[in-house]
Each structure stands twice: as C-alpha cells, then as structure tokens.
Write a protein that holds these residues in place. Structure first.
Motif, PDB file in Angstrom:
ATOM      1  N   PHE A  10       0.847  -1.196   0.000  1.00 16.72           N
ATOM      2  CA  PHE A  10       0.000   0.000   0.000  1.00 16.72           C
ATOM      3  C   PHE A  10       0.882   1.245   0.000  1.00 16.72           C
ATOM      4  O   PHE A  10       2.033   1.220   0.464  1.00 16.72           O
ATOM      5  CB  PHE A  10      -0.962   0.012   1.200  1.00 16.72           C
ATOM      6  N   GLY A  11       0.324   2.320  -0.532  1.00 19.01           N
ATOM      7  CA  GLY A  11       1.095   3.556  -0.578  1.00 19.01           C
ATOM      8  C   GLY A  11       0.229   4.723  -0.992  1.00 19.01           C
ATOM      9  O   GLY A  11      -0.930   4.577  -1.370  1.00 19.01           O
ATOM     10  N   GLY A  17       0.883  12.735   5.542  1.00 14.14           N
ATOM     11  CA  GLY A  17       2.153  12.323   4.975  1.00 14.14           C
ATOM     12  C   GLY A  17       2.049  11.068   4.140  1.00 14.14           C
ATOM     13  O   GLY A  17       0.955  10.657   3.726  1.00 14.14           O
ATOM     14  N   ARG A  18       3.201  10.438   3.894  1.00 10.73           N
ATOM     15  CA  ARG A  18       3.288   9.245   3.047  1.00 10.73           C
ATOM     16  C   ARG A  18       2.614   8.060   3.729  1.00 10.73           C
ATOM     17  O   ARG A  18       2.797   7.816   4.917  1.00 10.73           O
ATOM     18  CB  ARG A  18       4.756   8.933   2.749  1.00 10.73           C
ATOM     19  N   SER A  19       1.885   7.273   2.945  1.00 13.45           N
ATOM     20  CA  SER A  19       1.096   6.174   3.493  1.00 13.45           C
ATOM     21  C   SER A  19       1.918   4.925   3.769  1.00 13.45           C
ATOM     22  O   SER A  19       1.709   4.254   4.783  1.00 13.45           O
ATOM     23  CB  SER A  19      -0.043   5.819   2.529  1.00 13.45           C
ATOM     24  N   SER A  20       2.814   4.566   2.863  1.00 14.29           N
ATOM     25  CA  SER A  20       3.509   3.294   2.977  1.00 14.29           C
ATOM     26  C   SER A  20       4.315   3.225   4.267  1.00 14.29           C
ATOM     27  O   SER A  20       4.797   4.229   4.780  1.00 14.29           O
ATOM     28  CB  SER A  20       4.417   3.073   1.763  1.00 14.29           C
ATOM     29  N   PHE A  21       4.408   2.013   4.782  1.00 16.04           N
ATOM     30  CA  PHE A  21       5.157   1.733   6.011  1.00 16.04           C
ATOM     31  C   PHE A  21       4.662   2.583   7.191  1.00 16.04           C
ATOM     32  O   PHE A  21       5.424   2.921   8.091  1.00 16.04           O
ATOM     33  CB  PHE A  21       6.658   1.910   5.777  1.00 16.04           C
ATOM     34  N   PHE A  42       9.389  11.605  11.219  1.00 14.85           N
ATOM     35  CA  PHE A  42       9.778  13.008  11.098  1.00 14.85           C
ATOM     36  C   PHE A  42      10.855  13.198  10.027  1.00 14.85           C
ATOM     37  O   PHE A  42      10.829  14.174   9.269  1.00 14.85           O
ATOM     38  CB  PHE A  42      10.272  13.539  12.444  1.00 14.85           C
ATOM     39  N   GLU A  43      11.790  12.271   9.962  1.00 14.72           N
ATOM     40  CA  GLU A  43      12.853  12.397   8.965  1.00 14.72           C
ATOM     41  C   GLU A  43      12.284  12.290   7.552  1.00 14.72           C
ATOM     42  O   GLU A  43      12.665  13.050   6.649  1.00 14.72           O
ATOM     43  CB  GLU A  43      13.907  11.313   9.197  1.00 14.72           C
ATOM     44  N   GLY A  44      11.356  11.363   7.368  1.00 19.08           N
ATOM     45  CA  GLY A  44      10.720  11.229   6.064  1.00 19.08           C
ATOM     46  C   GLY A  44       9.876  12.429   5.704  1.00 19.08           C
ATOM     47  O   GLY A  44       9.889  12.898   4.554  1.00 19.08           O
TER      48      GLY A  44
END
Length: 613
Positions: A10-11, A17-21, A42-44
């Motif tokens: 999934f993504g 923010g970003r869905s994946s992981f 936070f880094e992502g």
C-alpha cells in the motif's frame, strides 16, 4: 471455497504524509509513540517538505487540517468575475481595442473605425455588458492539504497534467515499490491478463489543466486544450496506472460511488480475485478538490464547515482551522481534503508463493442503495444493510466472542446529519450482535474528507493499528453531542491501545456513506487472523516456506522505505516505452502471445455454460 484476497502492499499520501510503512499513521498518533518509532516519520516528512529533520513543530503545524495555504490559493484574494452592465449616461461609450480582439459578430449597437496601427476605435450606443475582475475571501478557509512543500509535479515530466493524476502517479508508485517484489517478478508467475486495476476520482479532475480549464477557457477568452477533456475523466487514475506504470492488459475501470468510491473499487477487485479472473489487483483513488469553485459548490449544499460556524461552536471571533472537522460532537460540516491512496492485493496462494508481506485481508465489501427517500443527498437505509452484512460475515469468521474484538472505522464526516445517522446505524448493529461497547474511530478529524480516496485513508489508518497498536483518537472533540446514539458505542476520545501490534482487535469494519445513496462497508481482518486462516487452509509447511521467502521481500521493502526517508523521491512513469501494437501479438485458438510478456494470455479451455448446452 472462495480465495482470500490479502493486502500485500500500500502507498500514497494525504495530509498526514506518506502512506507506505505507516508514516501517515504515525503522524496521527505520534504522541502515543516513542522516539524510536517517530524519528523515521519526522525524517521522512522533512524530506517530503524540504525542511530540516529537527523542525518537528513546523512539520506538525504544516500537516493535517489547517488554514488553506497560499501555494494552494490565496484565501484573501480569490479571483472572480462580476457581470457588469455599463450605460452611456447620455453619451456614447468609446474605447479602443486591437483589431484581432473584435468579436466575429459585432453587436448592433457598436460602430467601429479602423486606425493605422491595427487598432479599432469602438463607439457603443446604449448599454455594454462586460465582466469585471474582482476578488473575495471565501467563507470556508479550512482544508486537509498535503504536507507543505510536497510537490508531485517535480518528480516526473508532468507538464499540463491535473494534480489528481500527479498524485495518482506518486501514490501508485509508492504502493508498487512498497511490495519489496519487482513487478516483473509478479508477471512471471501469472497470465498477463490476471491483473485488475480499479481506481478513480469521485468528482474527476477539476483544476485548470482539466475540468475547470475546459469549462472556463472560452468564457475567459482562452482556448480549450487537447488534454483538458480526456484528463478530467473520473477513471483516468486507472488508465494512467495501466499505460504508464505497470504495462497492464488486464481488467480495468473505475466504480464511482461518491464518497464510497474507494470501497466500490475495492469490491470490484475482490470479486475478480474470488472469481479467479485476477490474481493481483491494484485499487485506490486520488482526489485533488481544494479548488475555490469546488469549495463553493459543496458550500452551496451546506456541506462544509464555514469559518463563522466553527468560531460559533467555540464562542470565539476567529475560527480554529485545526479543529474544523469534529465527528460525533457538535459540528458544522465536513472539511475538504486532497489525498492519493492505493493498495495491492493478491489471492492467498500467489502471496504465499511469492513470499509477499501480508498486512491483512479483505473477505468482502458490501454495497447497498438507500431505496426511496425524500432527498437524493440525504442518508437512507442502505448503510444499515451494509454494516449489518459486514458484521454478520465477521461473526461467521470470528465467532460471537470474536466480533467483540472488532472496531468501526466510521465515515465520520463531521456533519450534523452524519453524527446522528451513522451513530444510529453503528449503535443498532452493535446492539443486535451483543457488543456492549463497540469502539468507534473517525480519522477525518486528522485528514479531512478526500471524497473518492476517503476509504483508503481509513484503511491505511487501520493497517497502522496492526503495527503500532493504537486506534487514533478523534482528536478535535471534547465531548460527544447529545443527539449521538452511543448506548453500545465507545468513541475514541484518546488514542486507544489495542495490544501489541493491535492483537486485541481481530478486524475492523470500514464504513463509507456517499451522496446519492452510495453505501459501502468493508470487513478487514487483522494480519494475525489472516495468517491463522492461511495456516488452516495451506498447512504449517506452506506458511514456514512463505516466511523464509518473506525475509528477502521485507529487506527489499525496507530498502525502499529507507531510500525515501533519505530523500530519494522518485516515481514510476514509463511514457512511450514497451509500446505494443497489432504486429506485436500472436493470436491462437488457445490464447494470445504478447511480445513484451513472458507468459501467454490463455483463453478459457472449457465451456462455462456446459450445463445449458
């Protein structure tokens, strides 16, 4: 026996923010997590937003629901045109324009005189209708925007593409790469037609590069482009995935069911897996509706939370944009959102064969209409049916005690009508199935209402619960409204711990209610329950073999996640490559050989209607 569709990737992206992981999920429940879990989030986010990784407060302030920011549009100066009638006031109206700007059909009360420099003197007797430019401040200034600084258009050659399709490319790329399995490897294990893609946008693409541009071009003195008409179509996200991302010759389409569109598309994909038509499906939706004209349209329906109404709820002069969406409390309307959510599911046999990571499974999605009603936009009886059917299936799978370890991902729009009608539905079903206090979550308080992608937002949040253990609180409310039905419900007012990796929750019911009587409820089983079912069906030896293969798959998936966290943002977009035409295939009576595919597309060898012949 039906095949069990399992979630293997999934993504996407939304206001969190970003869905994946589980990055967007962690943004929602970051207060409940330790620094080891939030640091990568936070880094992502910092890489997505183009800021330093230590600027935590900036990232928190510029995600989720907030006041519409200037890179979307200037809320203090939204342009419009006002129809104006000029009158001569006893004298003629005179002006000068370029000759090429003269209308083809000159009005009867105009007289013109050419000059030597390609200009024309125009004299108007009587009245002259013109459009004058003006600006206004909208009454709705809240929206769930993508993280500030994230721009999908710079990740590939996206010239003159609507934002919704840019988000499709980003979201579907994120989902495909989250697999930890090369797409080419999947194709080696299946017939090339055993892929289905169902994705769309509930309202289509409506920015200047699509619907809005198409409708306004001639009225604003411009020209319609060759791309505006096709790129505005609701099924275009699926078309982009097939043609530019996965080179698919499988089934495709978009089932549009207003705010339930995501679950409609998921249901279509499940049917393909369970019937054997597909072994892999990509389902999802992308929506980019934060446009002044779209906001005005929903406001005119009385659907959106206006600033003055939000301020009145708090007895203040200024609206708190961060708390615009208040599901199941005193509220004023929903909050518009942009998002892109995509999921990849396989039949259980293929997932085990490939060593795919299994995040859960979806045994069914139920869709029912509202029957006769007084207003096309008002709720009806259909959602009672979908929720009850989903709970009945959960009982059949989990047992009477097992369904007490489930919770509801409510549609929870934040409208006065929804808080009454949906709470009554959920409460009646909980009562019927002897659940004393059924937990209810409503994540639109964080990420707003992304229309066709909304069910995807809910599913992403649910998968996060089964990794980090917390059901997100309804973070914008202080109390439950008096007219909410809650005798058998427990609304999450704080993040609710559901055990290690959410083990106390065996399943969730994802609920969607759409304008026009579009109702859908999906049953999603936890990864723990899913693996127990697969062990019962395939045996422990098959599960052990899958676990061995999954080590490599997880390592590849983690390498992708780490690369994005480190700022290596890229998408899959293969424009004009591996194109096949009529001469690149060979049709036989047994099937079709395609030049770009290893495996043959096989025809059904038997007559499926033999009993009738």
């Amino acid at each position: 026996m039906k095949k069990l569709p399992v979630i293997v990737g999934f993504g996407g992206i939304n206001a969190a923010g970003r869905s994946s992981f589980h990055h967007s999920y962690r943004r929602m429940v970051h207060e409940a997590l330790d620094s080891q879990d939030t640091a990568p989030m936070f880094e992502g986010l910092a890489k997505l937003m183009g800021v330093d990784k230590d600027e935590h407060q900036y990232m928190l302030d510029h995600t989720l629901i907030r006041q519409i920011e200037s890179h979307i549009f200037d809320i203090n100066s939204v342009e419009l045109h006002r129809k104006t009638t000029m009158r001569s006031n006893g004298k003629s109206i005179q002006f000068q324009i370029a000759k090429k700007q003269l209308p083809d059909n000159i009005p009867a009360n105009w007289t013109t005189e050419d000059t030597d420099n390609n200009l024309v003197n125009v004299t108007v007797t009587g009245e002259l209708e013109v459009m004058t430019k003006d600006t206004y401040t909208p009454e709705v200034t809240s929206a769930a925007q993508l993280p500030t600084g994230f721009d999908p258009s710079v990740l590939y050659t996206s010239r003159n593409q609507p934002k919704g399709l840019q988000l499709t490319v980003y979201g579907a790329s994120d989902a495909i790469r989250s697999l930890g399995i090369q797409w080419s490897t999947i194709l080696e294990h299946i017939d090339p037609s055993q892929i289905s893609v169902y994705a769309g946008s509930a309202i289509g693409q409506l920015d200047e590069f699509s619907g809005k541009g198409l409708q306004q071009a001639m009225l604003k003195g411009g020209r319609v482009s060759s791309k505006q008409m096709p790129l505005m179509l609701s099924q275009m996200p699926a078309d982009f995935i097939n043609s530019y991302m996965i080179n698919s010759v499988g089934a495709t389409g978009a089932n549009i069911g207003a705010c339930a569109s995501f679950l409609y598309n998921l249901r279509q994909g499940l049917n393909d897996i369970q019937s054997g038509q597909a072994r892999v499906i990509i389902v999802g939706g992308a929506e980019a509706p934060i446009e002044p004209n779209v906001i005005e349209g929903f406001k005119a329906m009385g659907a959106l939370a206006e600033d003055a109404q939000i301020a009145a709820l708090d007895n203040t002069e200024k609206a708190n944009n961060r708390r615009a969406c208040r599901p199941f409390s005193d509220n004023a309307g929903f909050t518009m959102a942009e998002a892109s959510q995509f999921f990849i599911l396989m039949d259980d046999e293929l997932a085990l064969e490939l060593g795919a990571t299994i995040y859960g499974s979806v045994p069914d999605v139920f869709v029912n209409a509202d029957a006769n009603k007084k207003s096309i936009s008002s709720p009806g009886i259909g959602n009672y049916i979908t929720v009850a059917k989903a709970m009945a299936l959960a009982k059949n799978i989990l047992g009477e005690e097992g369904i007490k370890q489930t919770y509801a991902q409510a549609h929870g729009t934040g409208t006065p009508q929804n808080r009454v009608t949906e709470s009554h539905i959920l409460n009646e079903v909980a009562k019927t199935f002897n659940i004393e206090k059924w937990t209810v979550a409503a994540i639109k308080s964080y990420v707003g209402h992304s229309l066709g992608a909304a069910g995807g937002d809910q599913l992403v949040a649910s998968l996060g619960v089964w990794e980090y253990g917390y059901i997100p609180a309804i973070n914008t409310i202080d109390y439950i409204a008096d007219d909410v039905y809650d005798s058998n419900l427990e609304f999450c007012m704080q993040h609710k711990f559901a055990g290690n990796k959410g083990e106390n929750m065996k399943a969730t019911l994802i609920n969607s209610k759409g304008f026009g009587g579009n109702n859908a409820t999906g049953l999603v089983l936890s990864p723990q329950v899913t693996m127990e079912m697969l062990t019962n069906k395939h045996g422990q030896a098959a599960i052990d073999k899958h676990a061995e293969k999954n080590v490599t798959v997880k390592a590849a998936a983690k390498a992708y996640d780490d690369s994005v966290i480190n700022g290596e943002l890229s998408v899959i977009y293969n424009f004009g490559t591996d194109v096949m035409e009529g001469n690149d295939l060979n049709i036989t009576q047994q099937g079709i050989e395609l030049e770009k595919f290893k495996n043959q597309l096989k025809f059904e060898p038997e007559n499926p209607f033999a009993d009738y012949c």
